[in-house]
Motif scaffolding. Structure first.
Motif, short mmCIF file in Angstrom:
data_model
loop_
_atom_site.label_atom_id
_atom_site.label_comp_id
_atom_site.label_asym_id
_atom_site.label_seq_id
_atom_site.Cartn_x
_atom_site.Cartn_y
_atom_site.Cartn_z
N CYS A 19 0.87 -1.28 0.00
CA CYS A 19 0.04 0.12 0.06
C CYS A 19 0.87 1.23 -0.19
N GLU A 20 0.67 2.12 -0.98
CA GLU A 20 1.33 3.50 -0.96
C GLU A 20 0.65 4.52 -0.06
N TYR A 21 1.11 5.16 0.96
CA TYR A 21 0.64 6.23 1.72
C TYR A 21 1.25 7.50 1.78
N LYS A 22 0.63 8.55 1.52
CA LYS A 22 1.08 9.86 1.83
C LYS A 22 0.56 10.34 3.20
N VAL A 23 1.52 10.37 3.99
CA VAL A 23 1.52 10.58 5.58
C VAL A 23 1.77 12.08 5.85
N SER A 73 -3.86 12.34 6.61
CA SER A 73 -3.37 11.19 5.91
C SER A 73 -4.48 10.43 5.23
N ASP A 74 -4.43 10.30 4.01
CA ASP A 74 -5.52 9.68 3.19
C ASP A 74 -5.22 8.20 3.21
N PRO A 75 -6.45 7.34 2.73
CA PRO A 75 -6.32 5.84 2.55
C PRO A 75 -5.29 5.60 1.52
N PRO A 76 -4.89 4.51 1.29
CA PRO A 76 -3.92 3.88 0.53
C PRO A 76 -4.37 4.67 -1.17
N LEU A 77 -3.23 5.11 -1.90
CA LEU A 77 -3.38 5.78 -3.13
C LEU A 77 -3.35 4.93 -4.20
N ASN A 78 -2.87 3.68 -4.02
CA ASN A 78 -2.82 2.83 -5.04
C ASN A 78 -3.55 1.51 -5.22
N LYS A 79 -4.83 1.87 -4.56
CA LYS A 79 -5.78 0.67 -4.37
C LYS A 79 -7.31 1.30 -4.25
N GLU A 80 -8.17 0.32 -4.65
CA GLU A 80 -9.50 0.88 -4.70
C GLU A 80 -10.11 0.56 -3.21
N TRP A 81 -9.62 1.32 -2.44
CA TRP A 81 -9.76 1.06 -0.82
C TRP A 81 -11.20 1.14 -0.38
N TRP A 82 -12.14 2.07 -1.19
CA TRP A 82 -13.54 1.89 -0.93
C TRP A 82 -14.08 0.66 -1.08
N LYS A 83 -13.86 -0.34 -1.84
CA LYS A 83 -14.51 -1.67 -2.14
C LYS A 83 -14.18 -2.64 -1.14
#
Length: 283
Positions: A19-23, A73-83
């Protein structure tokens, strides 16, 4: 006199378990790194008074971050986390904290977390004693079952109001109205992540049979709990500390489950004691 705070905010990008995160994190001070984790469903604003405490800042570089899905800090940037349903696990939580410390190039940091942040402090002492100078688990215990509940997101309830109101009685009545209402306000903003955080807190975190594996002489463990915390009462924290080799316990009078935000002046004196215990133990 300038009214501009010395606290600075930054973003750092890191990868954890694919998971890629911008923290986002705030920092202030210099010296020994002290990295701080907020409580479940909240964000780093809980550490606002600590970050502007000149007494602490002269000896410590204090860093307070927002866990992904919290605060800035958002949810992961590289996946459809809302699913998928968010459920924080001990493995991912620990891996995230270590990756963040690595990304910020923190050498031998002290880790302090409260509530579910205190519980992960115990996980860090167990799994990564060589990465941290010490840990300060606040309002923590080996096990805290019973709080991963569907009604945190029940469609018949206002989730933000339910999550915020759930914290009110966990604060001491002698804490100021201003700080108790601010703590309530922080929780009214974090309802979406709260239930997923509590999966770690009440389901995946269970160190009852592993406390003997934590070496508090190698990585000092100083645990602190407020007398008004009925969620994790002082007796539960002391019982946990007593089973850790070299573990230490401080009972905080006249304070509840959110000590750093509900009554910082009271919390500060106990934090100073904890930091002094760490220094004494390592000298």
């Amino acid at each position: 006199m300038s009214r501009i705070s010395p606290v600075t905010g930054h973003y750092v990008t890191l990868e954890v378990d694919g998971c890629e995160y911008k923290v986002f994190y705030n920092q202030n001070g210099s010296g020994q790194p002290l990295i701080c984790q907020h409580t479940a469903g909240c964000h780093n604003h809980q550490w606002r008074d600590l970050l502007e405490d000149d007494d602490i800042m002269k000896d410590y570089l204090v860093i307070a971050y927002d866990l992904p899905r919290h605060g800035k800090s958002d949810p992961p940037l590289n996946k459809e986390w809302w699913k998928e349903e968010y459920r924080l696990t001990a493995d991912h939580y620990v891996n995230f904290i270590v990756a963040l410390c690595d990304a910020l190039e923190l050498e031998n940091p002290i880790f302090m977390g409260s509530s579910f942040g205190g519980n992960v402090a115990l996980q860090l002492a167990l799994r990564h004693p060589d990465r941290f100078k010490a840990v300060i688990p606040v309002e923590a215990a080996a096990y805290a079952p019973g709080f991963y509940l569907d009604w945190w997101h029940h469609p018949h309830a206002n989730a933000s109001q339910v999550c915020a109101s759930g914290v009110w009685d966990l604060m001491a009545p002698m804490s100021s109205d201003k700080d108790r209402w601010l703590t309530w306000h922080y929780y009214s903003q974090g309802a979406e992540a709260f239930k997923g955080d509590l999966y770690f807190y009440s389901v995946d975190h269970d160190l009852r049979d592993k406390l003997g594996q934590i070496d508090g002489e190698k990585c000092p463990v100083v645990m602190m709990t407020g007398t008004y915390d009925y969620l994790t009462p002082p007796s539960a924290t002391k019982e946990t500390a007593d089973q850790i080799k070299g573990g230490s316990f401080i009972e905080m009078e006249d304070i509840g489950h959110f000590p750093m935000s509900e009554n910082y002046p009271v919390f500060k004196k106990y934090l100073v004691e904890a930091l002094q215990r760490i220094d004494t133990q390592l000298t």
